[in-house]
Design a protein around this motif. Structure first.
Motif, PDB file in Angstrom:
ATOM      1  N   ASP A 140      -4.875 -10.504   1.589  1.00 11.72           N
ATOM      2  CA  ASP A 140      -3.675 -10.612   2.425  1.00 11.72           C
ATOM      3  C   ASP A 140      -3.164  -9.235   2.841  1.00 11.72           C
ATOM      4  OD1 ASP A 140      -1.704 -11.840   3.803  1.00 11.72           O
ATOM      5  OD2 ASP A 140      -0.456 -12.264   2.093  1.00 11.72           O
ATOM      6  N   MET A 141      -2.016  -8.814   2.346  1.00 10.47           N
ATOM      7  CA  MET A 141      -1.445  -7.533   2.787  1.00 10.47           C
ATOM      8  C   MET A 141      -2.376  -6.385   2.460  1.00 10.47           C
ATOM      9  SD  MET A 141       2.359  -7.877   1.425  1.00 10.47           S
ATOM     10  CE  MET A 141       3.466  -6.720   2.112  1.00 10.47           C
ATOM     11  N   ILE A 142      -2.603  -5.500   3.410  1.00 15.47           N
ATOM     12  CA  ILE A 142      -3.431  -4.327   3.138  1.00 15.47           C
ATOM     13  C   ILE A 142      -2.633  -3.079   3.514  1.00 15.47           C
ATOM     14  CG2 ILE A 142      -5.572  -3.094   3.684  1.00 15.47           C
ATOM     15  CD1 ILE A 142      -6.762  -5.755   4.571  1.00 15.47           C
ATOM     16  N   VAL A 143      -2.581  -2.122   2.615  1.00 15.25           N
ATOM     17  CA  VAL A 143      -1.920  -0.867   2.919  1.00 15.25           C
ATOM     18  C   VAL A 143      -2.889   0.272   2.629  1.00 15.25           C
ATOM     19  CG1 VAL A 143      -0.074   0.713   2.259  1.00 15.25           C
ATOM     20  CG2 VAL A 143       0.410  -1.713   2.471  1.00 15.25           C
ATOM     21  N   GLN A 144      -3.076   1.127   3.599  1.00 16.95           N
ATOM     22  CA  GLN A 144      -3.964   2.257   3.410  1.00 16.95           C
ATOM     23  C   GLN A 144      -3.253   3.500   3.908  1.00 16.95           C
ATOM     24  OE1 GLN A 144      -7.718   1.995   5.447  1.00 16.95           O
ATOM     25  NE2 GLN A 144      -8.097   4.177   5.240  1.00 16.95           N
ATOM     26  N   ASN A 145      -3.323   4.548   3.138  1.00 16.89           N
ATOM     27  CA  ASN A 145      -2.666   5.772   3.571  1.00 16.89           C
ATOM     28  C   ASN A 145      -3.493   6.976   3.141  1.00 16.89           C
ATOM     29  OD1 ASN A 145      -0.856   7.416   4.726  1.00 16.89           O
ATOM     30  ND2 ASN A 145       0.755   7.120   3.197  1.00 16.89           N
ATOM     31  N   THR A 146      -3.783   7.843   4.105  1.00 14.08           N
ATOM     32  CA  THR A 146      -4.593   9.003   3.801  1.00 14.08           C
ATOM     33  C   THR A 146      -3.717  10.156   3.338  1.00 14.08           C
ATOM     34  OG1 THR A 146      -6.110   8.298   5.485  1.00 14.08           O
ATOM     35  CG2 THR A 146      -6.331  10.558   4.736  1.00 14.08           C
ATOM     36  N   GLY A 147      -4.038  10.690   2.189  1.00 10.95           N
ATOM     37  CA  GLY A 147      -3.294  11.839   1.685  1.00 10.95           C
ATOM     38  C   GLY A 147      -3.817  13.135   2.286  1.00 10.95           C
ATOM     39  N   SER A 148      -3.227  14.272   1.904  1.00 12.09           N
ATOM     40  CA  SER A 148      -3.593  15.549   2.511  1.00 12.09           C
ATOM     41  C   SER A 148      -4.953  16.053   2.005  1.00 12.09           C
ATOM     42  CB  SER A 148      -2.499  16.579   2.205  1.00 12.09           C
ATOM     43  OG  SER A 148      -2.231  16.562   0.817  1.00 12.09           O
ATOM     44  N   ASP A 149      -5.443  15.457   0.912  1.00 10.92           N
ATOM     45  CA  ASP A 149      -6.694  15.930   0.334  1.00 10.92           C
ATOM     46  C   ASP A 149      -7.917  15.206   0.897  1.00 10.92           C
ATOM     47  OD1 ASP A 149      -6.074  13.486  -0.684  1.00 10.92           O
ATOM     48  OD2 ASP A 149      -6.471  13.976  -2.782  1.00 10.92           O
ATOM     49  N   GLY A 150      -7.722  14.441   1.996  1.00 12.85           N
ATOM     50  CA  GLY A 150      -8.842  13.732   2.581  1.00 12.85           C
ATOM     51  C   GLY A 150      -9.290  12.525   1.777  1.00 12.85           C
ATOM     52  N   LYS A 151      -8.433  12.098   0.856  1.00 16.23           N
ATOM     53  CA  LYS A 151      -8.722  10.895   0.080  1.00 16.23           C
ATOM     54  C   LYS A 151      -7.689   9.827   0.420  1.00 16.23           C
ATOM     55  CE  LYS A 151     -11.779  12.682  -3.029  1.00 16.23           C
ATOM     56  NZ  LYS A 151     -12.874  12.132  -3.768  1.00 16.23           N
ATOM     57  N   THR A 152      -8.106   8.585   0.280  1.00 10.93           N
ATOM     58  CA  THR A 152      -7.259   7.471   0.673  1.00 10.93           C
ATOM     59  C   THR A 152      -7.034   6.530  -0.501  1.00 10.93           C
ATOM     60  OG1 THR A 152      -7.992   7.512   2.957  1.00 10.93           O
ATOM     61  CG2 THR A 152      -7.310   5.389   2.128  1.00 10.93           C
ATOM     62  N   ASP A 153      -5.786   6.033  -0.643  1.00  6.12           N
ATOM     63  CA  ASP A 153      -5.535   4.936  -1.567  1.00  6.12           C
ATOM     64  C   ASP A 153      -5.462   3.656  -0.747  1.00  6.12           C
ATOM     65  OD1 ASP A 153      -5.415   6.604  -3.700  1.00  6.12           O
ATOM     66  OD2 ASP A 153      -3.243   6.459  -4.002  1.00  6.12           O
ATOM     67  N   ILE A 154      -6.176   2.633  -1.195  1.00  3.41           N
ATOM     68  CA  ILE A 154      -6.115   1.357  -0.494  1.00  3.41           C
ATOM     69  C   ILE A 154      -5.577   0.311  -1.455  1.00  3.41           C
ATOM     70  CG2 ILE A 154      -7.450  -0.453   0.663  1.00  3.41           C
ATOM     71  CD1 ILE A 154      -9.380   1.678   1.593  1.00  3.41           C
ATOM     72  N   SER A 155      -4.463  -0.335  -1.049  1.00  4.51           N
ATOM     73  CA  SER A 155      -3.901  -1.427  -1.848  1.00  4.51           C
ATOM     74  C   SER A 155      -3.901  -2.689  -1.017  1.00  4.51           C
ATOM     75  CB  SER A 155      -2.464  -1.132  -2.260  1.00  4.51           C
ATOM     76  OG  SER A 155      -2.415  -0.066  -3.162  1.00  4.51           O
ATOM     77  N   PHE A 156      -4.109  -3.807  -1.682  1.00  4.53           N
ATOM     78  CA  PHE A 156      -4.040  -5.085  -0.972  1.00  4.53           C
ATOM     79  C   PHE A 156      -3.717  -6.181  -1.967  1.00  4.53           C
ATOM     80  CE2 PHE A 156      -8.158  -6.470  -2.511  1.00  4.53           C
ATOM     81  CZ  PHE A 156      -8.817  -5.267  -2.741  1.00  4.53           C
ATOM     82  N   THR A 157      -3.343  -7.346  -1.443  1.00  2.17           N
ATOM     83  CA  THR A 157      -3.039  -8.470  -2.323  1.00  2.17           C
ATOM     84  C   THR A 157      -4.087  -9.563  -2.144  1.00  2.17           C
ATOM     85  OG1 THR A 157      -1.577  -9.525  -0.704  1.00  2.17           O
ATOM     86  CG2 THR A 157      -0.551  -8.010  -2.255  1.00  2.17           C
ATOM     87  N   VAL A 158      -4.287 -10.307  -3.214  1.00  5.60           N
ATOM     88  CA  VAL A 158      -5.214 -11.452  -3.206  1.00  5.60           C
ATOM     89  C   VAL A 158      -4.549 -12.580  -4.006  1.00  5.60           C
ATOM     90  CG1 VAL A 158      -7.310 -10.025  -3.114  1.00  5.60           C
ATOM     91  CG2 VAL A 158      -6.397 -10.713  -5.336  1.00  5.60           C
ATOM     92  N   PRO A 159      -4.945 -13.828  -3.784  1.00  4.06           N
ATOM     93  CA  PRO A 159      -4.414 -14.894  -4.631  1.00  4.06           C
ATOM     94  C   PRO A 159      -4.771 -14.616  -6.087  1.00  4.06           C
ATOM     95  CG  PRO A 159      -5.617 -15.816  -2.760  1.00  4.06           C
ATOM     96  CD  PRO A 159      -5.873 -14.341  -2.757  1.00  4.06           C
ATOM     97  N   LYS A 160      -3.845 -14.896  -7.009  1.00  2.00           N
ATOM     98  CA  LYS A 160      -4.122 -14.649  -8.430  1.00  2.00           C
ATOM     99  C   LYS A 160      -5.418 -15.326  -8.869  1.00  2.00           C
ATOM    100  CE  LYS A 160       0.455 -13.696 -10.216  1.00  2.00           C
ATOM    101  NZ  LYS A 160       1.756 -14.320 -10.399  1.00  2.00           N
TER     102      LYS A 160
END
Ligand code: ASP
Ligand code: MG
Length: 422
Positions: free
Chosen positions: A308-328
């Motif tokens: 479902d919800m996906i959030v991705q944000n690139t930090g200054s070090d060229g690495k990305t954290d990706i968070s998202f939701t799924v049904p339990k």
């Protein structure tokens, strides 16, 4: 005089007395000169009981086993075909009983399985999609003066096997039948009096909405409102089937769901929903290069995990954290899949959190009113609620928060957007 589809959920037909009440209501509607097609769910918790029964019989098998594929290209899971055969019996029982109770009042009625009612589906057992409703038998029954009583939640596949439409699928049956016979309205009878501005169990000041647009209802059903199944709302919106959600306990008028009336002023926020059925996964420090997201989400899609919800944000070090939701219910599979992917793409680690909730505000007027998001965030801040993720559509704004704070969040938002009844 109208052609009306009346759908009765499990609680509405839970015992003989309730079935007689339902029959009485149907017979009265007919006596007033209307034509009625009835769609029923299984009695009470029958579907759950049947699933438990299956689990008690199957002991050597921990989950669905892929068996040899049938002819055609769709692989069948051996037991899901049998599961569908089993579960459809629940609706078949209540259809016959409701038809008998209607007959008992001197009103001709005849029950139909999904197959007999002409509901043709694809071959995906357990979550079949309706391809077509061949309504000739229903039309014939109506022309002959009968009340057709259709067993919900089921159909027959193009491979001539019995299928189910997924949990809560009787709503979808009702809407599909309503579209096929050209009903004036599809009445969904349930154990609540309509669609509320928030879940009254956690927001005591919630009120029943008199009408809500398809668009708003789609967002509400997709973000936690369980009154009408999302697929049924999608179908209704696509085929412009007017819905009336109401109670079979009080029989009072409920909530009308229909296309937006452009002449009516729209509330900025019409309703607050919440959903505690999802969990959050975070993949930390993913190298930021083309194709990384694809390599994470393709394997999840292949495992049929509903992201479902996906959030991705690139930090200054060229690495990305990706968070998202799924049904339990998909969390274990999703985690396993992501841990494998994390290794191949060179991510740092995978973490998860299952005590989260999603609170959403929905309103057609959000399109034209700026400042709604600011109000939402301020309200949550004042309630001491931390926001972990945010997502938006044109008429919805959702925040993922800590599950323990869901009541406080819903109540504060309900007040802030002036939805409280005194
Ligand atoms: N009896 C099925 C279920 O429990 C279908 C329905 O109620 O709509 O999911
Ligand atoms: Mg139901």
């Amino acid at each position: 005089v109208a052609l009306i589809v009346q759908k009765f959920g499990g609680s509405s037909v839970a015992d003989p007395e309730r079935i007689r009440n339902v029959a009485d209501h149907v017979a009265r509607t007919v006596k007033r000169g209307n034509q009625v097609v009835v769609v029923v769910s299984a009695m009470g918790k029958t579907t759950d009981d049947l699933i438990r029964l299956a689990n008690a019989v199957i002991t050597n098998q921990s989950g669905p086993v892929e068996k040899a594929t049938k002819k055609g290209d769709v692989p069948l899971k051996g037991d899901s075909r049998e599961m569908d055969m089993l579960l459809t019996a629940g609706e078949r029982m209540s259809a016959a009983l409701v038809a008998m109770a209607i007959q008992d009042l001197g009103c001709p009625a005849a029950s139909f399985t999904g197959s007999q009612a002409g509901i043709l589906t694809d071959t995906q057992h357990g979550r079949a999609k309706i391809l077509e409703v061949k309504a000739d038998r229903l039309h014939q029954a109506l022309a002959d003066g009968f009340v057709p009583v259709v067993a919900g939640f089921q159909g027959v596949s193009t491979a001539r096997d019995i299928t189910t439409l997924g949990r809560g699928g009787s709503d979808t049956t009702a809407v599909a039948v309503a579209a096929a016979v050209g009903a004036d309205v599809c009445e969904i009878y349930t154990d609540v009096t309509g669609v509320f501005s928030a879940d009254p169990r956690i927001a005591p000041k919630a009120h029943r909405m008199n009408r809500v647009s398809f668009e708003e209802m789609l967002e509400m059903a997709g973000s936690g409102s369980g009154v009408v199944a999302l697929r049924a709302v999608e179908f209704a919106s696509k085929h412009n089937v007017r819905l009336h959600v109401r109670s079979s306990f009080t029989w009072e008028p409920g909530t009308i769901i229909e296309s937006e009336d452009p002449t009516m002023e729209q509330a900025v926020v019409s309703g607050i929903t919440h959903d505690v059925s999802e969990a959050k996964i975070t993949i930390a420090s993913v190298p930021d290069r083309p194709g990384v997201s694809a390599s994470i989400f393709r394997p999840l899609a292949d495992k049929r995990v509903n992201v479902d919800m996906i959030v991705q944000n690139t930090g200054s070090d060229g690495k990305t954290d990706i968070s998202f939701t799924v049904p339990k219910s998909d969390l274990a599979v999703a985690l396993e899949t992501c841990e494998a992917t994390a290794v191949t793409v060179g991510a740092e680690k995978v973490t998860s959190q299952s005590n989260i909730a999603r609170v959403s505000i929905v309103g057609a007027g959000m399109r034209t009113n700026p400042g709604v998001s600011a109000t939402m965030f301020e309200t949550l801040a004042q309630a001491g609620v931390n926001i972990q993720m945010i997502s938006t559509s044109t008429i919805r704004l959702s925040c993922v928060i800590d599950a323990e704070q869901v009541e406080a969040a819903v109540q504060a938002l309900h007040t802030a957007f002036e939805l409280d009844v005194n």
